[in-house]
Design an enzyme around this catalytic site. Sequence first.
Site, mmCIF file in Angstrom:
data_model
loop_
_atom_site.group_PDB
_atom_site.id
_atom_site.type_symbol
_atom_site.label_atom_id
_atom_site.label_comp_id
_atom_site.label_asym_id
_atom_site.label_seq_id
_atom_site.Cartn_x
_atom_site.Cartn_y
_atom_site.Cartn_z
ATOM 1 N N CYS A 145 -1.954 -2.635 7.800
ATOM 2 C CA CYS A 145 -1.813 -3.585 6.667
ATOM 3 C C CYS A 145 -0.441 -4.326 6.702
ATOM 4 O O CYS A 145 -0.474 -5.521 6.255
ATOM 5 C CB CYS A 145 -2.155 -2.961 5.095
ATOM 6 N N LYS A 186 -7.195 -4.954 -2.847
ATOM 7 C CA LYS A 186 -7.727 -5.441 -1.543
ATOM 8 C C LYS A 186 -8.699 -4.319 -1.063
ATOM 9 O O LYS A 186 -8.522 -3.129 -1.234
ATOM 10 C CB LYS A 186 -7.035 -5.937 -0.422
ATOM 11 N N ASP A 209 0.771 -1.138 -0.235
ATOM 12 C CA ASP A 209 -0.129 0.034 0.088
ATOM 13 C C ASP A 209 0.949 1.378 -0.038
ATOM 14 O O ASP A 209 0.486 2.436 0.657
ATOM 15 C CB ASP A 209 -1.114 -0.104 1.233
HETATM 16 C C1 VGL Z 1 -4.578 0.827 5.679
HETATM 17 C C2 VGL Z 1 -6.387 1.759 7.066
HETATM 18 C C3 VGL Z 1 -7.310 1.502 5.930
HETATM 19 C C4 VGL Z 1 -3.350 0.352 5.571
HETATM 20 C C5 VGL Z 1 -5.544 0.527 4.652
HETATM 21 O O1 VGL Z 1 -2.727 0.217 4.328
HETATM 22 O O2 VGL Z 1 -2.488 0.110 6.487
HETATM 23 N N1 VGL Z 1 -4.809 1.130 6.953
HETATM 24 N N2 VGL Z 1 -6.924 1.017 4.995
#
Ligand code: VGL
Length: 207
Positions: free
Chosen positions: A151, A106, A8
Amino acid sequence: MQALLVVDIQNDFCPGGALAVPEGDTIVPTVNALMDDFNAVVFTQDWHPAAHQSFASQHDGHEPYDTVEMPYGEQVLWPDHCIQGSEGAAFHPDLNTDRADLIIRKGFRPEIDSYSAFYENDGATPTGLTGYLRERGIDSLVVVGLAADFCVKWSATDGRHEGFDVYVVEDATRGIDQDGSLAAAWQAMNEAGVQVISSDAAHSLAA
Ligand code: VGL
Ligand code: ZN
């Protein structure tokens, strides 16, 4: 064989983004340099529909960072972020995306959040990553990216549960640190048998 799992590294998780991780952008050069040493490179990309149930905007009377009970358990409510096709969902412009063999998206199901690269937050719906890695003969994962306490943590601990050796590169991740979540995440990773290493150590591991 090892794979580098790049979690991410998207605009919304970098300073200026909707769910900015402090210093999130500073890891990009370290991550790019690591890619050169790995035969297999897998990315994840948080990829939500506009009305995703993890967004506080979808819950009357709630603010971002409140928690609610979802059918699958407790869920933190987030600011709207990483909406499919948006600039915020795009990878950081300096990230070397050419090296991604596979990009796992995701969080695309409106009713379930998905932190881990392996399972959605119900702990039961797989992304398919385990099968992909196994078929490529990968037994060891080096995890980098954002956010360390969400994540990255869930990807690393699920990776252990799926039977992989898992390393998290401490200087190639940054955390949100919501209510002590960062310290709790390092402890959970430790208890799951995740090894925390430096990027120098990760380079020699891959070599
Ligand atoms: C994430 C919160 C919501 C992350 C993704 O990538 O850690 N955190 N969505
Ligand atoms: Zn998200």
